[in-house]
Design a protein around this motif. Structure first.
Motif, PDB file in Angstrom:
ATOM      1  N   ALA A  37       0.870  -1.180   0.000  1.00  0.00           N
ATOM      2  CA  ALA A  37       0.000   0.000   0.000  1.00  0.00           C
ATOM      3  C   ALA A  37       0.904   1.225   0.000  1.00  0.00           C
ATOM      4  O   ALA A  37       1.601   1.491   0.988  1.00  0.00           O
ATOM      5  CB  ALA A  37      -0.892  -0.011   1.233  1.00  0.00           C
ATOM      6  N   ILE A  38       0.894   1.951  -1.102  1.00  0.00           N
ATOM      7  CA  ILE A  38       1.767   3.118  -1.230  1.00  0.00           C
ATOM      8  C   ILE A  38       0.901   4.363  -1.295  1.00  0.00           C
ATOM      9  O   ILE A  38       0.074   4.506  -2.203  1.00  0.00           O
ATOM     10  CB  ILE A  38       2.635   3.016  -2.502  1.00  0.00           C
TER      11      ILE A  38
ATOM     12  N   SER B  28       7.922   2.301   5.053  1.00  0.00           N
ATOM     13  CA  SER B  28       7.606   2.591   6.454  1.00  0.00           C
ATOM     14  C   SER B  28       8.755   2.136   7.336  1.00  0.00           C
ATOM     15  O   SER B  28       9.349   1.078   7.113  1.00  0.00           O
ATOM     16  CB  SER B  28       6.326   1.849   6.860  1.00  0.00           C
TER      17      SER B  28
ATOM     18  N   THR C  64       6.261  -2.435   7.854  1.00  0.00           N
ATOM     19  CA  THR C  64       4.952  -2.854   7.342  1.00  0.00           C
ATOM     20  C   THR C  64       4.920  -2.685   5.821  1.00  0.00           C
ATOM     21  O   THR C  64       5.773  -1.981   5.264  1.00  0.00           O
ATOM     22  CB  THR C  64       3.846  -1.994   7.969  1.00  0.00           C
TER      23      THR C  64
ATOM     24  N   VAL D 201       3.823  -0.767   3.734  1.00  0.00           N
ATOM     25  CA  VAL D 201       3.296   0.581   3.503  1.00  0.00           C
ATOM     26  C   VAL D 201       4.454   1.486   3.105  1.00  0.00           C
ATOM     27  O   VAL D 201       5.590   1.288   3.560  1.00  0.00           O
ATOM     28  CB  VAL D 201       2.620   1.117   4.798  1.00  0.00           C
TER      29      VAL D 201
ATOM     30  N   ILE E 111      -4.075   2.760   5.122  1.00  0.00           N
ATOM     31  CA  ILE E 111      -2.693   3.162   5.396  1.00  0.00           C
ATOM     32  C   ILE E 111      -2.361   3.087   6.892  1.00  0.00           C
ATOM     33  O   ILE E 111      -1.482   2.331   7.300  1.00  0.00           O
ATOM     34  CB  ILE E 111      -2.415   4.584   4.857  1.00  0.00           C
TER      35      ILE E 111
ATOM     36  N   ARG F 257      -2.706  -0.439   8.444  1.00  0.00           N
ATOM     37  CA  ARG F 257      -1.686  -1.342   7.883  1.00  0.00           C
ATOM     38  C   ARG F 257      -0.310  -1.016   8.438  1.00  0.00           C
ATOM     39  O   ARG F 257       0.573  -1.852   8.462  1.00  0.00           O
ATOM     40  CB  ARG F 257      -1.620  -1.191   6.368  1.00  0.00           C
ATOM     41  N   ASP F 258      -0.150   0.253   8.835  1.00  0.00           N
ATOM     42  CA  ASP F 258       1.137   0.667   9.380  1.00  0.00           C
ATOM     43  C   ASP F 258       1.132   0.578  10.913  1.00  0.00           C
ATOM     44  O   ASP F 258       1.931   1.232  11.592  1.00  0.00           O
ATOM     45  CB  ASP F 258       1.446   2.102   8.921  1.00  0.00           C
TER      46      ASP F 258
END
Lengths: 133, 265
Positions: free
Chosen positions: A70-71, A102, A106, A108, B250, B253-254
């Motif tokens: 997920a960017i 991240s 994660t 991300v 986001i 998920r983080d």
């Protein structure tokens, strides 16, 4: 030799990046802007929305396992000024994304650059006069 | 091995030379742009148009209103109450719960790295901030602060001219927003002064002075610059459904609570 060249290039890029001021992302996520990652993969979803657009894509990790990353990007208004539109990405597109991962390990990240299927490159835009962090 | 090292050094040198050339070209273009900017005529009393922040122009040594790696230095002159409030705000921000729809207030809007548009009318200057679609009125018709107005997020602003400097006084803030992105606090006692100057055709300089005896032991200032752009503002309203989706996609998920963060008392 290839590794040495990569290390040299990495060192040079690292040196240049140290010169840039560091602005943290405005949410809670912290991104490692000193160690950008580039991954090729397949878009699974592109969300054009505030506060930040989101690109999801399947790619392989270092062990060859498929992961969905997920960017996030900056806001649609910022992306428009960098040449993006809601039609820039579609599921199934083969792309390469360079992003700041991240710091939490994660799946991300924050987008810095994308290479589209037609080879066109787009950045993640700027905040103020600074690039997205 | 020796060839590898030589080639590596050559690659490094090539990158640095390329960077130096690029920087030199950029500097040259900047110098040309500066010369062009200086030669353009402008009305010092006209602030209309779309302006984009130029944080790199802020004088060194001032309190920086954007987060610099989470450890801003220097810090403003907090009172003990202000210090405690700042630390609480910082926890809130670190949890990812900064993304809410409360209006930003005036200072945080100015320090948001996004453009705003000024629209000058005969009795007021209207400001439209792109981020979260916030609006501000600065009354220029000589009125004073109203005695019967409830404090709110954006406060109340009046402006007058001192030569070519537009002086804006604001208060009646409700103290529920942050002053800056790092969570520097403000209270209902905040009195904010802005001194606007159009230093050339493309550059607006604003000196902000913050006077809030509950949160700060003395008044302090930030000098910020903005560049005139040929842009149109885009839509960026704050909507809860989009924030929730952002949190799901986001923040969570983080491993961040996002808007689900609950302060511990």
């Amino acid at each position: 030799m290839k590794n040495k060249l990569i290390k040299s290039f990495g060192l040079a890029v690292g040196l240049l990046m140290i010169c840039a001021p560091v602005f943290a992302h405005h949410g809670g996520s912290e991104y490692d802007t000193k160690n950008l990652v580039t991954r090729k993969g397949t878009v699974t979803e592109f969300i054009w929305a505030n506060p930040h657009c989101q690109v999801f894509f399947d790619t392989k990790d270092d062990a060859g396992k498929v992961v969905n990353l997920a960017i996030e990007t900056l806001a649609p208004a910022v992306l428009k000024r960098a040449g993006w539109s809601p039609e820039t990405l579609h599921p199934g597109d083969q792309i390469a994304i360079t992003f700041a991962p991240s710091t939490r390990g994660t799946p991300v990240g924050m987008l810095r650059k994308v290479v589209l299927p037609n080879g066109k490159e787009l950045t993640g835009g700027t905040i103020g006069e600074l690039p997205a962090q | 091995m020796r060839i590898c090292v030589v080639r590596s050094i050559a690659a490094l040198a090539a990158v640095l030379v390329f960077s130096t050339v690029t920087i030199a070209q950029a500097a040259e273009q900047t110098a040309e742009a500066k010369a062009d900017t200086k030669s353009k005529t402008f009305d010092a009393h006209d602030f209309s148009g779309v302006w984009n922040p130029a944080p790199r122009m802020q004088p060194k040594g001032e309190v920086h209103p954007l987060d610099l790696g989470g450890h801003p230095d220097p810090l403003p002159p907090f009172t003990p109450t202000g210090q405690a409030k700042y630390l609480a705000n910082k926890k809130f921000i670190d949890a990812g719960d900064v993304l809410d729809c409360d209006p930003f207030g005036t200072a945080k809007n100015f320090f948001t790295p996004r453009p705003f548009e000024n629209i000058q009318a005969h009795d007021r200057l209207l400001q439209h901030f792109e981020y979260y679609d916030n609006w501000r009125e600065i009354w220029t018709d000589g009125r004073d602060f109203p005695g019967d107005l409830e404090p709110d997020f954006m406060g109340f602003s009046i402006g007058k001219w001192e030569g070519d400097t537009f002086v804006v006084e604001s208060h009646l803030y409700n103290g529920k927003q942050f002053l800056t992105w790092q969570g520097f606090p403000l209270s209902e006692s905040m009195h904010q002064t802005e001194r606007w100057q159009r230093v050339d055709h493309d550059t607006l300089k604003i000196v902000f002075t913050f006077d809030d005896p509950k949160m700060y032991s003395k008044s302090w200032t930030i000098t910020y610059f903005y560049k005139l752009m040929d842009w149109k503002l885009d839509a960026h309203p704050c909507t809860i459904s989009e924030l929730k989706r952002y949190d799901d996609n986001i923040s969570h998920r983080d491993n961040l609570p996002g808007r689900d963060y609950k302060p511990q008392n």
